[in-house]
Scaffold this active site. Sequence first.
Site, mmCIF file in Angstrom:
data_model
loop_
_atom_site.group_PDB
_atom_site.id
_atom_site.type_symbol
_atom_site.label_atom_id
_atom_site.label_comp_id
_atom_site.label_asym_id
_atom_site.label_seq_id
_atom_site.Cartn_x
_atom_site.Cartn_y
_atom_site.Cartn_z
ATOM 1 N N HIS A 169 -5.911 -5.856 4.367
ATOM 2 C CA HIS A 169 -7.106 -5.860 3.510
ATOM 3 C C HIS A 169 -8.165 -5.454 4.245
ATOM 4 O O HIS A 169 -9.274 -5.118 3.878
ATOM 5 C CB HIS A 169 -7.329 -6.905 2.907
ATOM 6 C CG HIS A 169 -6.377 -7.625 1.615
ATOM 7 N ND1 HIS A 169 -5.779 -6.638 0.638
ATOM 8 C CD2 HIS A 169 -5.652 -8.457 1.395
ATOM 9 C CE1 HIS A 169 -5.067 -7.335 -0.001
ATOM 10 N NE2 HIS A 169 -4.873 -8.394 0.457
ATOM 11 N N ASP A 203 3.564 -6.459 0.050
ATOM 12 C CA ASP A 203 2.771 -7.461 -0.151
ATOM 13 C C ASP A 203 2.326 -7.494 -1.677
ATOM 14 O O ASP A 203 2.324 -6.382 -2.139
ATOM 15 C CB ASP A 203 1.545 -7.632 0.718
ATOM 16 C CG ASP A 203 0.594 -8.863 0.744
ATOM 17 O OD1 ASP A 203 0.731 -9.678 1.413
ATOM 18 O OD2 ASP A 203 -0.076 -8.984 -0.365
ATOM 19 N N HIS A 205 -0.368 -8.024 -2.891
ATOM 20 C CA HIS A 205 -1.607 -7.309 -3.242
ATOM 21 C C HIS A 205 -1.554 -6.004 -2.535
ATOM 22 O O HIS A 205 -1.115 -5.911 -1.693
ATOM 23 C CB HIS A 205 -2.811 -8.229 -2.659
ATOM 24 C CG HIS A 205 -2.691 -9.702 -3.203
ATOM 25 N ND1 HIS A 205 -2.114 -10.732 -2.331
ATOM 26 C CD2 HIS A 205 -3.299 -10.289 -4.146
ATOM 27 C CE1 HIS A 205 -2.231 -12.034 -3.052
ATOM 28 N NE2 HIS A 205 -2.794 -11.651 -4.309
ATOM 29 N N ASP A 287 4.461 -12.701 -0.734
ATOM 30 C CA ASP A 287 4.006 -13.286 -1.749
ATOM 31 C C ASP A 287 4.262 -12.906 -3.000
ATOM 32 O O ASP A 287 3.710 -13.409 -4.243
ATOM 33 C CB ASP A 287 2.240 -13.183 -1.719
ATOM 34 C CG ASP A 287 1.582 -12.197 -0.964
ATOM 35 O OD1 ASP A 287 2.384 -11.073 -1.096
ATOM 36 O OD2 ASP A 287 0.618 -12.141 -0.983
ATOM 37 N N TYR A 326 2.611 -17.511 0.789
ATOM 38 C CA TYR A 326 1.756 -18.622 0.774
ATOM 39 C C TYR A 326 2.655 -20.120 0.388
ATOM 40 O O TYR A 326 1.763 -21.037 0.228
ATOM 41 C CB TYR A 326 0.438 -18.547 0.018
ATOM 42 C CG TYR A 326 -0.210 -17.268 0.344
ATOM 43 C CD1 TYR A 326 -1.012 -17.196 1.798
ATOM 44 C CD2 TYR A 326 -0.217 -16.133 -0.034
ATOM 45 C CE1 TYR A 326 -1.709 -16.260 2.398
ATOM 46 C CE2 TYR A 326 -0.723 -15.013 0.390
ATOM 47 C CZ TYR A 326 -1.735 -15.279 1.497
ATOM 48 O OH TYR A 326 -2.046 -13.617 1.989
HETATM 49 C C1 SP5 Z 1 -3.050 -10.950 2.868
HETATM 50 C C2 SP5 Z 1 -3.200 -11.287 1.314
HETATM 51 O O1 SP5 Z 1 -2.145 -11.636 0.836
HETATM 52 N N1 SP5 Z 1 -4.098 -11.656 1.096
HETATM 53 C C3 SP5 Z 1 -4.397 -12.008 -0.246
HETATM 54 C C4 SP5 Z 1 -5.814 -12.318 -0.750
HETATM 55 C C5 SP5 Z 1 -6.090 -12.546 -2.128
HETATM 56 N N2 SP5 Z 1 -6.865 -13.639 -2.283
HETATM 57 C C6 SP5 Z 1 -7.245 -13.912 -3.728
HETATM 58 C C7 SP5 Z 1 -7.772 -15.146 -3.951
HETATM 59 C C8 SP5 Z 1 -8.222 -14.896 -5.382
HETATM 60 C C9 SP5 Z 1 -8.767 -16.371 -5.519
HETATM 61 N N3 SP5 Z 1 -7.887 -17.602 -5.396
HETATM 62 C C10 SP5 Z 1 -8.152 -18.767 -5.800
HETATM 63 C C11 SP5 Z 1 -7.184 -19.374 -6.636
HETATM 64 C C12 SP5 Z 1 -7.715 -20.685 -7.300
HETATM 65 N N4 SP5 Z 1 -6.724 -20.972 -8.185
HETATM 66 ZN ZN ZN Z 2 -0.960 -10.609 -0.619
#
Ligand code: SP5
Ligand code: ZN
Length: 348
Positions: A169, A203, A205, A287, A326
């Site tokens: 990212h 990934d 995302h 993920d 994760y």
């Molecule tokens: C490298 C990678 O996988 N980065 C992922 C970043 C995405 N994070 C998004 C988080 C969105 C909010 N998460 C809070 C969850 C509350 N239940």
């Molecule tokens: Zn990710």
Amino acid sequence: MALAMPVVWSDRHRLHDPGGEVWVGVRIPGTEVPDRADRIRDALIEAGAEFFGAARQRDDAVLAVHDRALIDYLSTAWDDWEAAGLTTEPGQDRVVPYVFAHPGLGDKLAVPTAASARAGYFAYDTMTLLGPGTWEAARAAMDVALTAAQLVLAGAPAAYACCRPPGHHATRSAFGGSCYLNNTAAAAARMRPLGEIAVVDLDAHHGNGTQAIFYDDAEVRTGSVHVDPGAGWFPHFVGFASETGHGANHNIPLAPGTGDEGWLAAVEELAAWARPARGLVVALGVDAAAGDPESPLTVTAAGYRAAGRTLGRLRLPTVIVQEGGYDLDTIGGLVLEFLTGIEEGGFG
Ligand code: SP5
Ligand code: ZN
């Protein structure tokens, strides 16, 4: 059979403890925790893999994919934050932005003098906290990815970079999404002597940082399969199928809930699209697996194994760089399935 490919590692990943994330203004426990890499390491040791310590790399390799201003900022941000007294007043123990260099402010924006404001010139979200060891760990993750690329340039058919914090990212000039420096992009840049390079990002995302870094670069094609940002998922602003650049970018957004069938069809499409390249970098997020707390995709362990076989069959010199994933109980096994699949596809 033991895993054959070299695994590159650095203990320095542990210096980075994000200490949670600020999400919709609230500090919550984060999921990009030090245990992630240690769980992967444990599974790969169990599988008999051979580990190599990362070799320190020159700053040129970092500057190949990032602006010097971002490097200068990240390497001093924690000291500046502390020196400005922000750890005492208001009592914030991580660097967190509160104003942002939004394009709506104009296109000639100053780098803020105040440490509290400077964060928002370089960060594009509030979720990517920076602490005392973050810079050293992020720089070590680059060393891991670049060392893996080096091993492949030296003749290894494939190498795995077991790195964190993740990187896909991070753009040339900005950090976010739990990423500070783009390890995948640095590995791809290092592979350039082989000729055209393909990045395939698995990934959950969209790999927006890698896409942005190589968007105008015909020699590095970038492809990503991920949950549809249009369905409400990070990185929200980008990752759509219409982003084709000059023909060297390929996004495959999937509906939330997509499992093996739809995901593997997308992986096959990306593999076919990567085929003309002379080297391959896989941004390996696990993920997309069912049960991961950060994504609604439902890929199985067998799905990751099959994806490995599909990409291994390309028989391209391959660097696999760790991105997200994760669920601590399954992360190691998922990575092992994918790497085993690569070997089944390419070394058989
Ligand atoms: C490298 C990678 O996988 N980065 C992922 C970043 C995405 N994070 C998004 C988080 C969105 C909010 N998460 C809070 C969850 C509350 N239940
Ligand atoms: Zn990710």
